[in-house]
Design a protein around this motif. Structure first.
Motif, mmCIF file in Angstrom:
data_model
loop_
_atom_site.group_PDB
_atom_site.id
_atom_site.type_symbol
_atom_site.label_atom_id
_atom_site.label_comp_id
_atom_site.label_asym_id
_atom_site.label_seq_id
_atom_site.Cartn_x
_atom_site.Cartn_y
_atom_site.Cartn_z
ATOM 1 N N ALA A 125 -43.865 52.241 -40.061
ATOM 2 C CA ALA A 125 -43.578 51.383 -38.911
ATOM 3 C C ALA A 125 -44.510 51.743 -37.760
ATOM 4 N N ILE A 126 -45.201 50.734 -37.217
ATOM 5 C CA ILE A 126 -46.017 50.935 -36.019
ATOM 6 C C ILE A 126 -45.192 50.492 -34.815
ATOM 7 N N ALA A 127 -44.884 51.419 -33.921
ATOM 8 C CA ALA A 127 -44.161 51.073 -32.695
ATOM 9 C C ALA A 127 -45.172 50.536 -31.689
ATOM 10 N N THR A 128 -44.999 49.292 -31.254
ATOM 11 C CA THR A 128 -46.034 48.605 -30.478
ATOM 12 C C THR A 128 -45.882 48.730 -28.967
ATOM 13 N N ASP A 129 -44.996 49.609 -28.513
ATOM 14 C CA ASP A 129 -44.865 49.909 -27.087
ATOM 15 C C ASP A 129 -44.909 51.417 -26.885
ATOM 16 N N VAL B 283 -54.798 43.210 -13.419
ATOM 17 C CA VAL B 283 -53.437 42.989 -12.922
ATOM 18 C C VAL B 283 -52.669 42.193 -13.967
ATOM 19 N N GLY B 284 -51.501 42.687 -14.363
ATOM 20 C CA GLY B 284 -50.726 41.951 -15.356
ATOM 21 C C GLY B 284 -49.508 42.709 -15.812
ATOM 22 N N ARG B 285 -48.975 42.255 -16.917
ATOM 23 C CA ARG B 285 -47.817 42.889 -17.523
ATOM 24 C C ARG B 285 -48.264 44.129 -18.299
ATOM 25 N N ALA B 286 -47.278 44.879 -18.781
ATOM 26 C CA ALA B 286 -47.592 46.141 -19.459
ATOM 27 C C ALA B 286 -47.060 46.154 -20.883
ATOM 28 N N GLY B 287 -47.395 45.116 -21.652
ATOM 29 C CA GLY B 287 -47.076 45.117 -23.075
ATOM 30 C C GLY B 287 -47.988 46.085 -23.805
ATOM 31 N N GLY B 288 -47.536 46.604 -24.927
ATOM 32 C CA GLY B 288 -48.295 47.624 -25.645
ATOM 33 C C GLY B 288 -49.691 47.188 -26.038
ATOM 34 N N ASN B 289 -49.827 45.969 -26.582
ATOM 35 C CA ASN B 289 -51.142 45.498 -27.011
ATOM 36 C C ASN B 289 -52.073 45.304 -25.823
ATOM 37 N N GLY B 290 -51.545 44.725 -24.741
ATOM 38 C CA GLY B 290 -52.359 44.531 -23.540
ATOM 39 C C GLY B 290 -52.858 45.851 -22.978
ATOM 40 N N ILE B 291 -51.974 46.851 -22.948
ATOM 41 C CA ILE B 291 -52.367 48.172 -22.452
ATOM 42 C C ILE B 291 -53.490 48.750 -23.306
ATOM 43 N N SER B 292 -53.355 48.637 -24.619
ATOM 44 C CA SER B 292 -54.364 49.234 -25.504
ATOM 45 C C SER B 292 -55.722 48.574 -25.307
ATOM 46 N N GLY C 225 -48.927 40.255 -29.472
ATOM 47 C CA GLY C 225 -49.335 41.645 -29.621
ATOM 48 C C GLY C 225 -49.077 42.225 -30.997
ATOM 49 N N HIS C 226 -47.933 41.876 -31.609
ATOM 50 C CA HIS C 226 -47.584 42.434 -32.918
ATOM 51 C C HIS C 226 -48.600 42.008 -33.981
ATOM 52 N N LYS C 227 -48.990 40.738 -33.929
ATOM 53 C CA LYS C 227 -49.981 40.242 -34.885
ATOM 54 C C LYS C 227 -51.331 40.920 -34.666
ATOM 55 N N GLN C 228 -51.729 41.058 -33.400
ATOM 56 C CA GLN C 228 -53.021 41.674 -33.086
ATOM 57 C C GLN C 228 -53.093 43.100 -33.618
#
Length: 370
Positions: free
Chosen positions: A133-137, A277-286, A16-19
């Motif tokens: 700084a970009i906060a990714t969550d 259906v899945g996890r709730a990481g910041g990149n995935g949510i976006s 996610g951080h790279k994306q």
């Protein structure tokens, strides 16, 4: 006129951080082709063993010791624990300094807390540049808060409130949303997408994703949803978890289930999906937000992802399912109550982050006096 030099930093602990860093860097280059832009995984470049160990440790925590991860994560939100968190950053600081002084950027954009902290440890003589700084969550760990950061870019009002409560200067925080790769912003035709992947037009398609590493209890989610009474079809993305992919491709299912590994056209598969259906990481949510898919949070970490999911539930764009039984109940309700899905999509639209990259670029331009 001297060309502006911008350095983007991320680490490959997850994808996610790279994306997020690359999505912003690419959009910045489109808008300012004259800028000299570099995106770097400095930890992986100079300390591959350290970053590799962090990645393996992260995976093991997710799969086998989420309770311990939760304890350490929340212990780390205590400002008195900063000493222990600063140990790895003090180790990588010197190599970071050498690279930064060699590239001589006008501005650094960091999408990973360790990198932000390492750069911030440099004193004013060593760091003659601006730092964003970009906060990714959505739930922002206090580790993101560092003394030399000029601006923080966060996902939502909730994120800003969390940071302020942790001691951040509210004047330094900009609510920008979380950026996604451009292809996720393109709204594809659902019928065409379902045909492309071989799914029926008249049945609900549930997309199960465990992130790039294929982590979390996603296999349990598949087992549970394959047993529900409703007529559904399932797309399951194992990511780079090759063992899981091989195991599931040999398995028989009751429903129409298709198993994918690391899929390059996930954006198209999302166009076909009715429920995520899945996890709730910041990149995935976006990415899910960009595709306007109602979400069920299941099988993620009980720490920042849990807090992310609680935020999603509070704005009525997703549900938390703590157990397989709850997952089955929530999925059945979403399948049978079409009005519920319609309202959830409206709420996603209301809270969309489609302009996140452009919003961050405005912050960059302002810091550069451009």
């Amino acid at each position: 006129m001297k060309k502006k030099r911008i350095l983007f930093l991320y680490e490959l602990v997850g994808f996610g951080h790279k994306q997020i860093a690359n999505a912003t860097a690419k959009r910045l280059k489109e808008k300012h082709p004259e800028f000299i832009i570099k995106s770097e995984d400095l930890g992986g470049k100079y300390y591959p063993f350290v970053i590799g160990s962090m990645r393996i440790g992260y995976s093991l925590f997710v799969q086998n010791a989420s309770g311990l991860y939760n304890y350490l994560y929340h212990k780390g939100t205590n400002r008195k624990s900063r000493f222990f968190l600063n140990l790895p950053t003090s180790i990588v600081k010197e190599k970071f300094k050498e690279f930064i002084q060699d590239f001589n950027p006008d501005l650094i954009v960091s999408a990973y807390a360790l990198d932000t902290s390492a750069v911030s440890l440099l004193d004013d003589k060593e760091l003659k540049t601006k730092l964003i700084a970009i906060a990714t969550d959505f739930f922002v760990h206090s580790y993101y808060i560092s003394k030399n950061v000029d601006k923080y870019c966060v996902a939502s009002k909730f994120s800003k409130r969390v940071m302020v409560d942790s001691g951040a200067d509210p004047k330094k925080i900009e609510i920008t949303g979380l950026p996604v790769t451009k292809k996720f912003l393109i709204k594809g035709n659902k019928q065409k997408a379902k045909r492309k992947f071989g799914f029926s037009q008249d049945k609900t398609l549930i997309l199960i994703v465990g992130g790039g590493l294929g982590l979390g209890r996603i296999e349990k989610a598949l087992e549970t949803l394959d047993s529900i009474d409703e007529e559904v079809q399932i797309a399951f993305v194992a990511g780079k978890n090759e063992n899981l992919y091989k195991k599931l491709t040999r398995k028989k299912f009751r429903k129409n289930v298709k198993i994918y590994g690391f899929i390059k056209d996930l954006d198209s598969l999302m166009d076909a999906a009715d429920i995520y259906v899945g996890r709730a990481g910041g990149n995935g949510i976006s990415e899910v937000f960009a595709k306007r898919i109602p979400m069920i949070y299941f099988g993620g970490l009980p720490s920042q992802e849990r807090a992310n999911a609680e935020y999603l539930e509070s704005i009525k764009v997703g549900f938390i399912a703590k157990t397989p039984k709850k997952l089955k109940e929530v999925a059945s309700r979403m399948i049978n109550k079409k009005e519920l899905l319609i309202n959830m999509k409206k709420n996603i639209q209301k809270n969309n982050m489609d302009k996140a990259s452009d919003n961050i670029i405005k912050v960059i331009e302002k810091e550069l006096n451009f």
